[in-house]
Write an enzyme that holds these catalytic residues in place. Sequence first.
Site, PDB file in Angstrom:
ATOM      1  CG  ASP A 318      41.004  37.127  45.749  1.00 11.58           C
ATOM      2  OD1 ASP A 318      41.677  37.535  46.705  1.00 11.58           O
ATOM      3  OD2 ASP A 318      41.290  37.338  44.563  1.00 11.58           O
ATOM      4  CB  THR A 320      42.125  41.389  43.305  1.00 12.02           C
ATOM      5  OG1 THR A 320      42.622  42.264  44.314  1.00 12.02           O
ATOM      6  CG2 THR A 320      42.578  41.866  41.942  1.00 12.02           C
ATOM      7  CG  ASP A 558      41.137  36.761  39.655  1.00 11.46           C
ATOM      8  OD1 ASP A 558      41.707  36.777  40.762  1.00 11.46           O
ATOM      9  OD2 ASP A 558      41.008  37.780  38.950  1.00 11.46           O
TER      10      ASP A 558
END
Length: 802
Positions: A318, A320, A558
């Site tokens: 991912d 970000t 996250d």
Amino acid sequence: MTHIDAGAELDPVHPTPIPAPAPRPVGLTAAEVAERVARGEVNDVPVRSSRSMADIVRANVFTRFNAIIGVLWLIMMFVAPFQDSLFGYVILANTGIGIIQELRAKKTLDSLAVIGEARPTVRRDGVAAEVGTSEIVLGDLIEIGPGDKIVVDGECVEADGLEIDESLLTGEADPVVKQPGDQVMSGSFVVAGGGAFTATKVGREAYAAQLAEEASRFTLVHSELRTGISTILKYVTWMMIPAAIGLAITQLVVKNDDFKDSIARAVGGIVPMVPEGLVLLTSVAFAIGVIRLGRKQCLVQELPAIEGLARVDTVCLDKTGTLTEGGMDVTELRPLNGSDESYVRKVLGALGESDPRPNASLQAIIDAYPDGEGWRCVESLPFSSARKYSGASFSEGDGASSTWLLGAPDVLLPSEDPALAETEHLNEQGLRVLLLARADKDLDDPRVQDGARPAALVVLEQRLRPDAADTLRYFEEQDVRAKVISGDNAVSVGAVAAKLGLPGASATVDARRLPTEKEEMARALDEGTVFGRVTPQQKRDMVGALQSHGHTVAMTGDGVNDVLALKDADIGVAMGSGSEATRAVAQIVLLNNSFATLPSVVAEGRRVIGNITRVATLFLVKTVYSVLLAVMVVCSQVEYPFLPRHLTLLSTLTIGVPAFFLALAPNKERARPHFVRRVMRYSIPGGVVAAVATFATYLIARHHYTGEGALDAETSAATLTLFLIAMWVLAIIARPYTWWRVGLVAAMGLGFVIVLVVPWLQEFFALKLVGTTMPWTAVGIAVVASASLELVWRWVDRRFPA
């Protein structure tokens, strides 16, 4: 979605309705909390971060093979000299080492688990404070926001656009909108909005408590390594039983020899059949791996994750929080369609104030445009990863009202809108772009974005992680394919990936155009590298599609939009600063938020798997030749050639000591599947060659030596052959050679030479080479056997590649 009640109270200046302020629940008082604690109404489900001390001792002491060895040890202590019961003390030492190492690993895991433990926000006496999960009591008022996990069952009291994902419990993929009075279940998590709920069931009564208690965090399930070893031990047990019974009968009845000597030789044949150190070294290797990773602030929530990540061939990242740091900065504001910039700033400031739990993008806007005074939020729509936008309706300072949306330009605007061309140009530079648009529909309209009028582009710059480029380069060198899967614009994500040097970053794919059928999606994923505008459900589908093509997939993330994919991936890796929900479902948590820790985890897994494969071969060669020797002794009706002391010496020098060093050595070989097949394809030919050559030496020695003391001379010759072959097996297993591996093999050989030349050691181990003819014959047979073994193993490598 939050609606303001059109209550009766009016502002004396502005005619806009102002809601009568509802009393805010203050939660329990300190006295009420103490009362509930005294009654035992506490969320007392134990958080088991590792096995208890009693479980560790029990698992290391009370094993099937320890029971076998223990009984044989007790027998030998009564019927034979001390030297022949040495194997029992070796088992004691091994068990002690295993317990100590697991306790060290437990200490590391427990301390890290405390650092990574969820701390819900509880409102008591009107004050919100974080507490440990085990400190929640019945009736507590618990505040929740995006990414928070529901830790106990409860009833919703406050809801501000609150959406909860219950898929981990119910399998239902769509988030559920919650209103005051609705039930919330432990094990679900918040994906949008915020609110508070009252705890109605705590401890073992909570919905997910039983599941959590049964599924200890640090478990050894689903491990090919441990499953493979268990399979091998099962086969070994069935091989041992008939061979051991036959050997015992032969030595005690058929030969009619001295009773104590017969028992000693029978035990000497049974003990080496047991690969007692294999399970120990596997546990030690895992435990030391946990300790090493713990020092790097890497919390391994399931031990097989160390092994699993070493087998990964595809890692889904991912953007970000993984490739970029969590924070962002607003670099530019571009008004559109003649919008007044100062007015746009006020809109952005008001949008920032309307969300009590802003994400990273909105927080950057709040930092840049704090001026939202004079605007009152009438209705709000929190950001959702599925929608790709948030929104709010305001009563402006002059009495006017307006509805605004903030989100992805390519979602909010039609494909022909000229503003998208400008957005595309900015995305190509790796910048993140949000569109501020004025809506003509109500926020509760599912098509509120239709007809929205663009007012401004907000340009954000993401901070690249300084360690991301090196980590991506490591994965490329290790032949692990990296796939960037993000909810952001594909071009923007591709530009970020290109800055970090990711191969294939220029080939970006908009996930909205991906096929939905699994096989077609898998082919598209094999071809592409960077995927943007991916919804949370698509992330999950993409992981499943990759797995359907035989890939072992790791997923990093996250945010709450990563939870479903993290759960379904072979290995889920969460950042320590990520949402509570992601940390709960991930097998590995990087507490220091450093993406650069992943290579250490991969390397540790490869060390464990590669080295255990090596030492398993050593142990099982011994098991095979021991069983075959017993069978040949039974069939030939002769004395067993060895006493327990001989095989204790051989096992220590050719297996025990070297295996310990080899199991803990660095090893960067990529993990390969089929552990049992790979071990047995070497162990069986190695054991057969060693058994045949040793028994041949023994039979020749029986014809060569006659008279008193002949059995000792025959045993010494057979021991010499077996030792030399076992040393050659060790030399093969130790490849590729380094200075310390060569030194290790040489040291073991030197140890045996010392036993042969030092008189008191000769007597202690009952080893004395008689004459020159038979010892050199033993050496010659060992050389031929070792050469044959080399040829057989090379043929096996070509004929049955791993």
